[in-house]
Design an enzyme around this catalytic site. Structure first.
Site, PDB file in Angstrom:
ATOM      1  N   ASP A 123       2.202  -5.071 -32.588  1.00 30.85           N
ATOM      2  CA  ASP A 123       3.119  -4.534 -31.582  1.00 30.85           C
ATOM      3  C   ASP A 123       4.575  -4.684 -32.008  1.00 30.85           C
ATOM      4  O   ASP A 123       5.376  -3.767 -31.876  1.00 30.85           O
ATOM      5  CB  ASP A 123       2.931  -5.283 -30.242  1.00 30.85           C
ATOM      6  CG  ASP A 123       1.747  -4.755 -29.453  1.00 30.85           C
ATOM      7  OD1 ASP A 123       0.915  -4.035 -30.047  1.00 30.85           O
ATOM      8  OD2 ASP A 123       1.652  -5.058 -28.250  1.00 30.85           O
ATOM      9  N   THR A 143      -5.838  -8.139 -38.039  1.00 33.93           N
ATOM     10  CA  THR A 143      -6.646  -9.277 -38.512  1.00 33.93           C
ATOM     11  C   THR A 143      -7.394  -9.969 -37.392  1.00 33.93           C
ATOM     12  O   THR A 143      -8.189 -10.857 -37.649  1.00 33.93           O
ATOM     13  CB  THR A 143      -5.745 -10.326 -39.199  1.00 33.93           C
ATOM     14  OG1 THR A 143      -4.797 -10.796 -38.232  1.00 33.93           O
ATOM     15  CG2 THR A 143      -5.020  -9.753 -40.390  1.00 33.93           C
ATOM     16  N   LYS A 156       0.662   2.425 -29.472  1.00 34.01           N
ATOM     17  CA  LYS A 156       1.582   1.777 -28.533  1.00 34.01           C
ATOM     18  C   LYS A 156       2.185   0.531 -29.196  1.00 34.01           C
ATOM     19  O   LYS A 156       1.457  -0.300 -29.734  1.00 34.01           O
ATOM     20  CB  LYS A 156       0.845   1.370 -27.249  1.00 34.01           C
ATOM     21  CG  LYS A 156       0.491   2.559 -26.404  1.00 34.01           C
ATOM     22  CD  LYS A 156       0.421   2.197 -24.917  1.00 34.01           C
ATOM     23  CE  LYS A 156      -0.916   1.627 -24.540  1.00 34.01           C
ATOM     24  NZ  LYS A 156      -0.999   1.266 -23.124  1.00 34.01           N
ATOM     25  N   LEU A 184     -12.138 -11.370 -40.268  1.00 30.21           N
ATOM     26  CA  LEU A 184     -12.546 -12.077 -39.050  1.00 30.21           C
ATOM     27  C   LEU A 184     -13.164 -13.428 -39.368  1.00 30.21           C
ATOM     28  O   LEU A 184     -13.273 -14.290 -38.496  1.00 30.21           O
ATOM     29  CB  LEU A 184     -13.543 -11.229 -38.254  1.00 30.21           C
ATOM     30  CG  LEU A 184     -12.994  -9.901 -37.730  1.00 30.21           C
ATOM     31  CD1 LEU A 184     -14.098  -9.089 -37.066  1.00 30.21           C
ATOM     32  CD2 LEU A 184     -11.854 -10.160 -36.743  1.00 30.21           C
ATOM     33  N   GLU A 198     -12.731  -6.908 -25.073  1.00 30.88           N
ATOM     34  CA  GLU A 198     -12.347  -5.487 -25.105  1.00 30.88           C
ATOM     35  C   GLU A 198     -13.506  -4.633 -25.613  1.00 30.88           C
ATOM     36  O   GLU A 198     -13.718  -3.510 -25.165  1.00 30.88           O
ATOM     37  CB  GLU A 198     -11.108  -5.275 -25.998  1.00 30.88           C
ATOM     38  CG  GLU A 198      -9.886  -6.112 -25.591  1.00 30.88           C
ATOM     39  CD  GLU A 198      -9.112  -5.562 -24.386  1.00 30.88           C
ATOM     40  OE1 GLU A 198      -9.538  -4.541 -23.809  1.00 30.88           O
ATOM     41  OE2 GLU A 198      -8.089  -6.188 -24.018  1.00 30.88           O
ATOM     42  N   GLU A 268      -1.464   8.834 -21.955  1.00 29.69           N
ATOM     43  CA  GLU A 268      -1.945   8.024 -20.846  1.00 29.69           C
ATOM     44  C   GLU A 268      -1.630   8.637 -19.488  1.00 29.69           C
ATOM     45  O   GLU A 268      -0.861   8.097 -18.704  1.00 29.69           O
ATOM     46  CB  GLU A 268      -1.332   6.603 -20.946  1.00 29.69           C
ATOM     47  CG  GLU A 268      -2.193   5.596 -20.247  1.00 29.69           C
ATOM     48  CD  GLU A 268      -1.824   4.160 -20.571  1.00 29.69           C
ATOM     49  OE1 GLU A 268      -1.480   3.880 -21.737  1.00 29.69           O
ATOM     50  OE2 GLU A 268      -1.896   3.330 -19.665  1.00 29.69           O
ATOM     51  N   GLY A 886      -9.094 -63.038 -13.076  1.00 29.67           N
ATOM     52  CA  GLY A 886      -8.183 -63.873 -13.847  1.00 29.67           C
ATOM     53  C   GLY A 886      -8.542 -65.329 -13.637  1.00 29.67           C
ATOM     54  O   GLY A 886      -9.385 -65.665 -12.798  1.00 29.67           O
ATOM     55  N   MET A 887      -7.885 -66.164 -14.420  1.00 33.82           N
ATOM     56  CA  MET A 887      -8.147 -67.592 -14.346  1.00 33.82           C
ATOM     57  C   MET A 887      -7.881 -68.110 -12.942  1.00 33.82           C
ATOM     58  O   MET A 887      -7.046 -67.576 -12.212  1.00 33.82           O
ATOM     59  CB  MET A 887      -7.210 -68.334 -15.300  1.00 33.82           C
ATOM     60  CG  MET A 887      -7.637 -68.311 -16.729  1.00 33.82           C
ATOM     61  SD  MET A 887      -9.234 -69.119 -16.965  1.00 33.82           S
ATOM     62  CE  MET A 887      -8.748 -70.854 -16.848  1.00 33.82           C
ATOM     63  N   GLY A 889      -6.115 -70.122 -10.392  1.00 31.84           N
ATOM     64  CA  GLY A 889      -4.723 -70.550 -10.410  1.00 31.84           C
ATOM     65  C   GLY A 889      -3.773 -69.529 -10.994  1.00 31.84           C
ATOM     66  O   GLY A 889      -2.590 -69.779 -11.146  1.00 31.84           O
ATOM     67  N   GLY A 891      -3.003 -66.827  -9.606  1.00 29.99           N
ATOM     68  CA  GLY A 891      -2.254 -66.210  -8.511  1.00 29.99           C
ATOM     69  C   GLY A 891      -2.910 -64.961  -7.959  1.00 29.99           C
ATOM     70  O   GLY A 891      -2.236 -64.101  -7.392  1.00 29.99           O
ATOM     71  N   THR A 893      -4.951 -64.493  -5.405  1.00 27.56           N
ATOM     72  CA  THR A 893      -4.892 -64.317  -3.957  1.00 27.56           C
ATOM     73  C   THR A 893      -3.481 -63.947  -3.520  1.00 27.56           C
ATOM     74  O   THR A 893      -3.272 -63.020  -2.735  1.00 27.56           O
ATOM     75  CB  THR A 893      -5.338 -65.609  -3.257  1.00 27.56           C
ATOM     76  OG1 THR A 893      -6.619 -65.951  -3.772  1.00 27.56           O
ATOM     77  CG2 THR A 893      -5.421 -65.420  -1.770  1.00 27.56           C
TER      78      THR A 893
HETATM   79  N1  LIG Z   1      -0.484  -2.040 -28.319  1.00 26.20           N
HETATM   80  C1  LIG Z   1      -1.568  -2.128 -27.607  1.00 26.20           C
HETATM   81  O1  LIG Z   1      -2.169  -1.128 -27.243  1.00 26.20           O
HETATM   82  C2  LIG Z   1      -2.093  -3.446 -27.262  1.00 26.20           C
HETATM   83  C3  LIG Z   1      -3.377  -3.567 -26.717  1.00 26.20           C
HETATM   84  C4  LIG Z   1      -3.876  -4.842 -26.427  1.00 26.20           C
HETATM   85  C5  LIG Z   1      -3.111  -5.960 -26.680  1.00 26.20           C
HETATM   86  N2  LIG Z   1      -1.867  -5.810 -27.191  1.00 26.20           N
HETATM   87  C6  LIG Z   1      -1.041  -6.977 -27.485  1.00 26.20           C
HETATM   88  O2  LIG Z   1      -1.663  -7.743 -28.499  1.00 26.20           O
HETATM   89  C7  LIG Z   1      -1.208  -9.075 -28.421  1.00 26.20           C
HETATM   90  C8  LIG Z   1      -2.360 -10.035 -28.583  1.00 26.20           C
HETATM   91  O3  LIG Z   1      -2.932  -9.833 -29.834  1.00 26.20           O
HETATM   92  P1  LIG Z   1      -3.950 -10.883 -30.476  1.00 26.20           P
HETATM   93  O4  LIG Z   1      -4.945 -11.263 -29.459  1.00 26.20           O
HETATM   94  O5  LIG Z   1      -4.410 -10.277 -31.742  1.00 26.20           O
HETATM   95  O6  LIG Z   1      -3.063 -12.182 -30.685  1.00 26.20           O
HETATM   96  P2  LIG Z   1      -2.217 -12.743 -31.914  1.00 26.20           P
HETATM   97  O7  LIG Z   1      -1.628 -11.695 -32.712  1.00 26.20           O
HETATM   98  O8  LIG Z   1      -1.311 -13.726 -31.324  1.00 26.20           O
HETATM   99  O9  LIG Z   1      -3.314 -13.483 -32.781  1.00 26.20           O
HETATM  100  C9  LIG Z   1      -4.034 -14.562 -32.258  1.00 26.20           C
HETATM  101  C10 LIG Z   1      -3.958 -15.803 -33.152  1.00 26.20           C
HETATM  102  O10 LIG Z   1      -4.855 -15.694 -34.245  1.00 26.20           O
HETATM  103  C11 LIG Z   1      -4.174 -15.891 -35.490  1.00 26.20           C
HETATM  104  N3  LIG Z   1      -4.831 -15.010 -36.443  1.00 26.20           N
HETATM  105  C12 LIG Z   1      -4.791 -13.664 -36.438  1.00 26.20           C
HETATM  106  N4  LIG Z   1      -5.616 -13.191 -37.376  1.00 26.20           N
HETATM  107  C13 LIG Z   1      -6.189 -14.246 -37.999  1.00 26.20           C
HETATM  108  C14 LIG Z   1      -7.138 -14.376 -39.033  1.00 26.20           C
HETATM  109  N5  LIG Z   1      -7.716 -13.321 -39.575  1.00 26.20           N
HETATM  110  N6  LIG Z   1      -7.471 -15.613 -39.422  1.00 26.20           N
HETATM  111  C15 LIG Z   1      -6.939 -16.698 -38.824  1.00 26.20           C
HETATM  112  N7  LIG Z   1      -6.062 -16.621 -37.823  1.00 26.20           N
HETATM  113  C16 LIG Z   1      -5.679 -15.404 -37.413  1.00 26.20           C
HETATM  114  C17 LIG Z   1      -2.753 -15.563 -35.174  1.00 26.20           C
HETATM  115  O11 LIG Z   1      -1.870 -16.211 -36.036  1.00 26.20           O
HETATM  116  C18 LIG Z   1      -2.602 -16.053 -33.754  1.00 26.20           C
HETATM  117  O12 LIG Z   1      -2.360 -17.430 -33.744  1.00 26.20           O
HETATM  118  C19 LIG Z   1      -0.531  -9.200 -27.078  1.00 26.20           C
HETATM  119  O13 LIG Z   1       0.855  -9.275 -27.276  1.00 26.20           O
HETATM  120  C20 LIG Z   1      -0.887  -7.921 -26.359  1.00 26.20           C
HETATM  121  O14 LIG Z   1       0.128  -7.504 -25.471  1.00 26.20           O
HETATM  122  C21 LIG Z   1      -1.357  -4.603 -27.486  1.00 26.20           C
HETATM  123 ZN   LIG Z   2      -6.657  -5.350 -23.009  1.00 27.32          ZN
END
Ligand SMILES: NC(=O)c1ccc[n+]([C@@H]2O[C@H](COP(=O)([O-])OP(=O)(O)OC[C@H]3O[C@@H](n4cnc5c(N)ncnc54)[C@H](O)[C@@H]3O)[C@@H](O)[C@H]2O)c1
Ligand SMILES: [Zn+2]
Length: 1611
Positions: A123, A143, A156, A184, A198, A268, A886-887, A889, A891, A893
């Site tokens: 974002d 990530t 967005k 992941l 989600e 939207e 406690g012991m 004496g 205190g 009581t």
């Molecule tokens: N633009 C949009 O349409 C939209 C939709 C949903 C959410 N959001 C926004 O997304 C944000 C939340 O995103 P999030 O949940 O990804 O949180 P985040 O970006 O804060 O990540 C979560 C945590 O995981 C860690 N991390 C990320 N990838 C990692 C990996 N592969 N390995 C180890 N650690 C990792 C990050 O450092 C962080 O501490 C909010 O600000 C929300 O408003 C935006």
């Molecule tokens: Zn959401």
């Protein structure tokens, strides 16, 4: 070097720009470099991700870019920027920081930005790309799972502001989105679950098939991210594992749905709203719980609540809600705000229905003021192709935790309905089909907590596979034919409070087969707290005797259990079946799988609930196994012996689950009580369930008309009010229905006796007790029997209305009382969700199918208004009795009596208890029966004492109690689970001296010292706290305090200590809680005692005193410098010495070497002990370094009581930057542990202070931010010390050295604050007439001067409350005013609000300007401190609770204050004398509810009463006399008739120095203390000063100066 990579592409907005796969880095870099040529590539990520994934990108860019460079092109640049992780980075500052980075690096319009990270990075970086140089190209490399499936798709971008999330941003589409699912693997599991919310949401609204696979394959999906893929496995199709394939398909599936929706509705306008399912309510919850609870977690709860709304609207069925719930739970997501992860948060208090509705008002989807919610119609589809308008009342009904029923005639009568599937049959069918061979379709399966738990456990044991058909109406079970495996390592089967599941699964788990590949070797089953109390012993005993290897992990006889895969031998199994028939069914169900055929013999007396045993046997037969019950030869009488053949169940293709007969009792009973008709469609006379007999055997005798066929039951109730009592109902065969019968009995004519239900005491709650207690609230008389109860009915109109029924989290209690609620108006059931166990949509069905309207109710509880007087509303108060050991004496009581009087509890000496109980003195008992007999009796009596005097007692035990191991166990147990056990410690020599003169107790027969040595360790091990009772010297022998120093009395310390450890009066610094500036004085000496005589002066202005424990060294310690471990005894003595001179809270710090202190880093065990000592000593603030092991800190936190933890981090190296990632990490870590957060760094330039300030502002603007202490060390850091608001450490010029470089004194900081405009000077006034002789200016101006405050106090003498006063109070520099005669009443119209005390007295003596609650500016608060002056003068000399009666002379305004004060001090009787009788009577009227009695003549007390021991005179001294004179009030000597204890007389008059009354007291009174008017003035002045300045008044200096001035004038 070309790497083959298989990527799956998804198209969005007409372009295939989403690439998905595993280990994509080479592909990503290659694609970017060829498709997006540029001179500069900038990768932006956060420090968490950089750790794992940055190197791969750096290497690959290096390779790819080098190959690009040739003669004509320069090698493009690849640069990286790492920012702090977490939502706070997504801010204006965060955006600016990246822009500065880009500009500094001379990036131009052709730059390509790579956003590598979660939604925060996506974002933020996306928004930077959207506006940098009017827009540059960018690429998303999400990530987190959330970012992959949601935030990276759709374009967005946004940042947050303090006004809300995502309020500033742009639509800006990335060139590419690269989804590398291998990333992941490093993601914390909680973040993965967060994203799954989600994924589940998307499937729930659009794709049932996808949802089905999420539902059934959660274990595999988790496995895919938890097993690291080695050697880039998965990069190509060939190397991809099945679980990787599955994970990818889940991600791609979800992205595809989102991409389609985005493509159809990019801006939207309608359709895209659907992806907001769960978000309307979820966002509101998130607004209150962020950042502790993650977005997906809030949405998860939101989805369930929104699905329940849909169910309530009659659109979604319970199957849908149940599937959604189960699926979310399978991914470890919370599904309700009662989830402990949420309910335990302090901020959970904010989640009130009103607050949530209020937040929902600003949802973007709303149309006008109408709220819109995405309504699910079934799993995979929505009601409309957009969000649907839902009325507020409906939302409120679902959100509230309690419910009421509007009584009346059910509008659907005659009602016809099917009730949910039977829980008992559902659970049995699940076990049978899972253990069976082949596939079985279960119909009408109950969708409830119980069955969910059972299914989850069977899946975990890999015992079967489940699939749903017909929108979930049918469950398809693929049986595992008895094959079961140990759950994966560390995974426990959590069964909540599901009793049936626990009993059945215990035996099922013994059947688990050992497999060589299992890492875990036992199956652990566990449950919630209540489950852990429910019995399972007889079953375990029976199984263990048959080869089952089962161990209790906590309490004997209860869950949790650990079960080894060892199988059952078979043959004879003996089982005690008098507690639960479920034990029997459990063994029966599993018996065919034992090694040999089983003969089950039920022993131990009466077998209960035979119908359930029969049900099991009938059902086993449907699955192909026939059980034979033996009969006595000859008579044919059935025996409790069963023969079960060996075999495997064969699943029938289909099995129809009968409706629950217990559930059916509720609608039938509603027909009975409302005189209407109800038909239940699939329960009749052929039912397997005992409760099916309820209609015939209970309702018919009560006067209902019952018609029953084999499969159907109809009940027609008699006219309202004509139900008949049944003299005796034996309900043994339908125990669960007794609650329904009981509520009907409550409105029947006569007494109904119900028996045969003793087992109901060990259900979800003690149901017999619950019915008795809850019916009592309606005024219904009951009587408990051994195996049942009697209930005497009353006419409905005579029952109490408006009752709130507590449901004990028990579905049957809630549903039974809803029957009563349909007749008795305004009955509220709390914990309405407890019905989820067997009838989740009961409240909906009550309204939609029966036709009784329900309404949501929110019981008073959660509020967010913080009272200004309570410093600490969230701390735990413990009124469990306190035990002193406690012991002899020591205190005990004496301390016990002081403590009891301070807490207003009772004190009791165990010796006295002993003597009254046994009618024999302790000494005599020992002489006659000997020590062993005495010890034994003593322990018995201790047990008794602990149950009889559970609350509100201070119990002093005999010194030898710890000699008995059993008694020690009792004490330890008590201190762990109930209340405090306080060890009273007193110096040995003093004890010896004391005991020398005391002989009433048995003698030792050995030296006291050796007794002492033996018992000390026991005392220490049994106690939770330690109170040091020193009379003169200290253990060290060296610490002697100058006796001229005003010492705090022992009484003050006892009241502080016990008030704090009980949490009843925590001794905390109010300024910290209020967010006002607070300070502590650092005492950084090896021995703090030399500083003590000056402590008053040293601690002027500060809120607490810090003891640096790591620096303490006794004179005996050899190492004066360097690292060192002080002894516990020395530390305790030092603290005790400090306590003798000050009541200020103590900050207790053990600083390690690596954090800049002197405590060795390597000996953590000792550090832990020292911290533990702090809790024992009742220390208020404990500094805990976050570098200590987490588990320890948590242990400490668990025991902290009212004390507060300061979680601290010190960067001694000076490398940590306030705008870097590390400080954020430390802050977040401290935030998780502490009540106060402390981060200390070092300043190298003044810029570091500005960076610090920015960080602090950012953190403090987080919702629910905790108090934060942030400073920079070093001279350069002084500015940060001036600006810091929480607990700024200060030194004092009188101290020999400073604790830390750059430390300032309190005075210096005040001065600096004034100079930099942070503390403007204010003007204070005295309003009244005449006031020229007032001492108030001396009082307040002295205090201002002493504290370095730039304020003034002046006189404003006016005839009336006129324009002058009105103009003064609204001036911006007005700081406050004292108000005296004649304005105390007339001032009220000028003020905006009155404090409770001013309201009660109807008079104001203090005006305080305060911020209004709505933040809209300043308002004027009228308060009254007159009574505090009176109270303070009295309570300084006599303990509250010791005042039996008081006399007040006079009936003016001051007398009013005196009544208020004495009532506050709990004086039992207040006598009032005034020469004008009528005025006295008027005053009595003004205090209704207070025992004020007017006396006619002074010194004459009503016959037989004890004369008062407190006298307050509020008449001018000039009008009084000691002899009889005309027009003067005569004081007779009889006023001071009381001679038996402490007593005090207060004369409010200032003049003359010795008033007649005080003179009389001195000459004739015995034991009476006196207080002069000036003292009262001082006391009320201190209170006034504190109201204005939120800072303690420097009492000693002020009092000295005021007395000097008073005496000077008197001369
Ligand atoms: N633009 C949009 O349409 C939209 C939709 C949903 C959410 N959001 C926004 O997304 C944000 C939340 O995103 P999030 O949940 O990804 O949180 P985040 O970006 O804060 O990540 C979560 C945590 O995981 C860690 N991390 C990320 N990838 C990692 C990996 N592969 N390995 C180890 N650690 C990792 C990050 O450092 C962080 O501490 C909010 O600000 C929300 O408003 C935006
Ligand atoms: Zn959401």
């Amino acid at each position: 070097m070309a790497t083959t990579t298989d990527v799956q592409k998804v198209s969005i907005l007409g372009k295939e720009s989403i690439h998905c796969g595993f280990h994509l880095v080479p592909h990503v870099v290659q694609t970017i470099v060829t498709e997006l040529p540029s001179s500069t590539y900038v990768l932006i990520t956060d420090s968490n991700i950089a750790k794992f994934h940055l190197a791969a990108f750096e290497e690959q860019f290096d390779v790819s870019l080098s190959s690009l460079a040739n003669g004509t092109h320069a090698k493009p640049r690849f640069i990286t920027n790492i920012i702090p992780p977490g939502e706070p980075s997504k801010s204006r500052d965060g955006k600016a920081a990246i822009e500065d980075f880009l500009l500094l690096n001379k990036c131009t319009r052709d730059t390509v930005i790579l956003a590598l990270g979660g939604g925060v990075i996506g974002d933020l970086v996306g928004f930077v790309a959207a506006t940098f140089m009017r827009g540059v190209r960018f690429v998303q490399i999400p990530t987190t799972l959330l970012a992959m499936v949601d935030s990276s798709v759709g374009g967005k971008t946004a940042i947050d502001t303090p006004h809300g999330k995502n309020l500033i941003g742009a639509f800006w589409q990335p060139e590419f989105i690269f989804i590398d699912a291998a990333m992941l693997e490093t993601l914390p599991p909680r973040e993965f679950s967060n994203g799954m919310a989600e994924v589940i949401k998307t499937a729930a609204i659009r794709n049932e098939a996808e949802f089905g696979s999420l539902e059934s394959r959660s274990a595999e999906i988790f496995a895919a991210i938890q097993t690291p893929s080695t050697g880039f496995a998965g990069r190509t199709r060939k190397t991809r594992s099945a679980s990787q394939e599955l994970l990818l398909s889940v991600i791609v599936g979800s992205i595809t749905v989102k991409s389609q929706i985005v493509t159809l509705d990019p801006l939207e306008t309608g359709l895209r709203n659907l992806v907001n399912f769960g978000h309307t309510i979820g966002h509101a919850i998130e607004a209150l719980l962020t950042p502790i609870i993650l977005h997906g977690e809030c949405v998860s709860i939101g989805m369930i609540l929104e699905a329940e709304i849909s169910r309530h609207m009659g659109i979604l069925n319970q199957v849908g809600v149940g599937r959604l719930t189960r699926c979310l739970k399978a991914y470890n997501l919370p599904v309700s705000i009662t989830d402990p992860r949420i309910a335990n948060l302090p901020s959970a208090k904010l989640l009130s229905v009103d607050r949530l509705l209020d937040i929902m008002k600003i949802d973007k989807k709303n149309s006008g003021d109408k709220k819109k919610i995405v309504i699910l119609s079934r799993i995979g589809d929505t009601y409309e192709q957009r969000a649907t308008v839902v009325p507020d009342a409906t939302i409120a009904k679902i959100l509230s935790d309690s419910v009421t029923v509007i009584p009346g005639v059910p509008s659907h009568s005659p009602v016809t309905m099917v009730t949910p599937g039977s829980k008992s049959i559902s659970n049995r069918a699940l076990v049978l089909a899972a253990l069976g061979k082949g596939t079985c379709k279960l119909k009408n399966l109950l969708h409830s907590d119980d069955t969910q738990v059972m299914m989850a456990a069977l899946l975990e044991l890999k015992g079967a596979q489940f699939e749903w058909e017909d929108a979930g109406e049918t469950l398809v079970v693929h049986g595992g034919a008895g094959s079961l495996a140990v759950p994966s390592m560390g995974k426990e089967l959590y069964l909540g409070n599901a009793g049936t599941a626990a009993r059945f699964l215990t035996t099922v788990c013994t059947l688990v087969q050992r497999s060589p590949s299992d890492e875990a070797d036992t199956t652990v089953i566990t449950g919630n707290a209540r489950m852990k109390q429910r019995p399972i012993g007889p079953l375990v005993t029976a199984l263990a005797a048959n080869g089952g290897k089962i161990a209790y992990l906590e309490s004997e006889g209860c869950l949790p259990l650990s079960i080894q895969p060892n199988g059952l031998k078979g043959g004879v199994i003996q089982l005690a079946a008098s507690i639960s028939s479920q034990y029997v069914s459990s063994v029966l169900l599993c018996a065919p799988y034992a090694a040999e055929p089983v003969t089950l013999e039920l022993i131990g007396g009466q077998v209960i609930s035979q119908p359930y045993i029969d049900m099991t046997i009938v059902m086993m037969k449907s699955f192909g196994i026939e059980v034979v019950r033996r009969a006595e030869e000859g008579t044919g009488k059935l025996l409790d012996i069963y023969d079960i053949p060996k075999g495997c169940y064969v699943n029938p293709p289909e099995y129809n689950i009968e409706s629950d007969a217990s559930s059916a009792t509720y609608p039938l009973a509603i027909a009975a009580i409302t005189g209407t008709s109800c038909t239940i469609q699939n329960i009749g006379s052929s039912s397997l369930q005992g409760d099916a007999r309820f209609a015939k055997e209970v309702l018919e005798p009560m006067g209902c008309k019952v018609t029953q066929t084999e499969t159907e039951t109809t009940v027609q109730g008699p006219p309202v009010g004509q139900l008949k009592a049944v003299p005796h109902l034996d309900m043994e065969v339908m125990t669960d229905a007794f609650l329904t019968a009981t509520v009907l009995g409550a409105v029947a004519n006569g007494k109904t006796t119900i028996t045969g239900i003793a087992n109901q005491r060990v259900k979800e709650c003690n149901r017999i007790r619950a019915m008795i207690d809850e019916l009592a609230k309606f005024g219904v008389a009951t009587n408990e029997l051994d195996d049942g109860l009697e209930v005497t009915g009353s006419p409905i109109s005579q029952l109490k209305q408006g009752v709130t029924v507590h449901c004990y989290d028990d579905h049957r209690v809630a549903m039974a009382f809803s029957v009563l609620a349909s007749a008795v108006p305004n009955t509220v059931m709390d914990e309405k969700r407890c019905v989820e166990k067997t009838w989740p949509n009961w409240w909906d069905d009550l309204q939609n199918k029966i036709g009784l309207e329900t309404k949501g109710v929110e019981l008073a509880g959660p509020t967010d208004s913080v009272s200004t007087t309570s410093v600490d509303s969230d701390s735990v108060k413990n009124t469990a009795s306190i035990i002193l050991i406690g012991m002899r004496g020591s205190g005990k009581t004496f301390i016990g009596e002081l403590a009891a009087s301070a807490l207003e509890w009772n004190s009791l000496d165990a010796d006295v208890y002993f003597e009254t109980k046994l009618n024999i003195g302790v000494r005599q008992f020992v002489n006659e029966k000997g020590w062993p007999a005495f010890r034994e009796t003593e322990t018995e009596l201790l047990k008794e004492l602990l149950t009889e005097k559970k609350e509100g007692y201070v119990l002093s035990l005999g010194g030898g109690i710890v000699e008995t191991p059993a008694a020690r166990e009792l004490l330890k147990e008590y201190s762990k689970k109930h209340g405090s056990v306080v060890h009273i410690v007193r110096n040995m020599d003093e004890v010896v001296e004391y005991l020398g003169v005391e002989g009433s107790r048995p003698a030792y027969g050995e030296s006291i010292t050796s007794v002492f040595d033996r018992r000390e360790p026991w005392f220490r091990e049994c106690c939770s706290h330690r109170f040091i009772n020193h009379v003169e010297a200290f253990a060290d022998g060296k610490i002697v305090i100058d006796p001229t120093v005003t010492r705090r009395g022992i009484r003050e310390e006892v009241s502080r200590f016990f008030g704090h450890i009980t949490g009843l009066q925590p001794n905390l610094a109010p300024n910290v809680a209020w967010g006002c500036r607070s300070y502590f004085l650092s005492l950084t000496y090896p021995d703090i005692t030399p500083a003590l005589p000056k402590i008053e002066e040293l601690s002027i202005g500060v809120d607490a005193v810090e003891v640096r424990v790591d620096l303490l060294r006794s004179s005996k310690d050899i190492e004066p410098q360097g690292s060192h471990i002080p002894s516990q005894a020395y530390v305790a003595d030092q603290i005790a010495a400090l306590r003798r001179v000050t009541s200020l809270p103590i900050v207790y710090t053990v600083r390690t070497v690596s954090q800049g202190g002197a405590f060795p880093d390597s000996v953590q065990e000792e550090a832990k002990e020292l911290l533990d000592l702090a809790l024992r000593l009742g220390i208020e603030y404990i500094d805990v370094e976050i570098s200590l092991p987490d588990a320890w800190i948590r242990e400490l936190i668990a025991r902290k009581g009212a004390s507060k933890i300061i979680a601290s981090w010190h960067d001694w190296s000076g490398k940590m930057k306030w705008n870097g990632p590390e400080v954020q990490e430390k802050y977040d870590a401290a935030d998780k542990l502490g009540d106060i957060i402390k981060v200390v760094s070092k300043a190298n330039s003044s810029q570091d202070n500005f960076d610090l300030q920015q960080f602090v502002t950012r953190m403090n603007s987080r919702p629910n931010a905790k108090p934060f202490l942030a400073i920079n060390m070093g001279t350069e850091g002084q500015l940060s010390r001036i600006l810091n608001t929480t607990f700024t450490p200060v030194s004092h010029p009188l101290l020999p050295s400073k604790a830390a470089p750059g430390q300032l004194s309190f005075g210096e900081i005040q001065h600096a604050l004034h100079l930099i405009g942070q503390m403007p000077s204010k003007r204070f006034y005295l309003f009244g007439n005449p006031i020229s002789h007032s001492l108030s200016p001396t009082l307040h101006n002295t205090a201002f001067k002493t504290l370095g405050l730039p304020h003034t106090y002046e006189l404003l003498e006016t005839e009336a409350v006129d324009e002058m006063i009105k103009a003064t109070v609204v001036a911006p520099e007005f700081g406050g005013a004292s108000v005296t005669i004649p304005h105390k009443l007339n001032i009220i119209p000028v003020l905006d609000r009155l404090s409770p005390s001013a309201e009660a007295m109807g008079a104001v003596n203090t005006i305080v300007p305060v911020e209004s609650a709505d933040g809209k500016g300043r308002i004027l608060l009228g308060d009254n401190t007159d009574w505090l002056g009176i109270r303070g003068s009295i309570s300084a000399r006599i303990a509250p609770g010791c005042i039996h009666s008081a006399l007040i002379i006079g009936a003016g305004g001051t007398a009013r204050a005196a009544i208020y004060a004495l009532n506050n001090l709990h004086a039992k009787t207040i006598y009032l004398f005034n020469r004008t009788h009528a005025k006295a009577l008027e005053l009595v009227e003004a205090f209704p509810g207070v025992n004020v009695q007017v006396v006619e003549e002074l010194g004459k007390w009503p016959g037989g009463v004890v004369p008062p021991n407190v006298i307050v005179s509020a008449v001018p001294a000039s009008e009084t006399s000691l002899s009889r004179e005309p027009h003067r009030l005569h004081f007779p000597a009889e006023l001071f008739a009381y001679r038996d204890g402490p007593a005090i007389v207060v004369d409010m008059a200032y003049k003359p120095v010795e008033t007649p009354l005080l003179k009389l007291a001195k000459s004739t009174a015995h034991n009476w203390e006196t207080a002069q008017g000036v003292e009262v003035l001082l006391q009320q002045g201190y209170a006034q000063f504190e109201l204005w300045n939120k800072r303690r008044c420097p009492q000693r200096v002020v009092s000295n100066t005021v007395w000097e001035e008073y005496n000077r004038r008197a001369e």
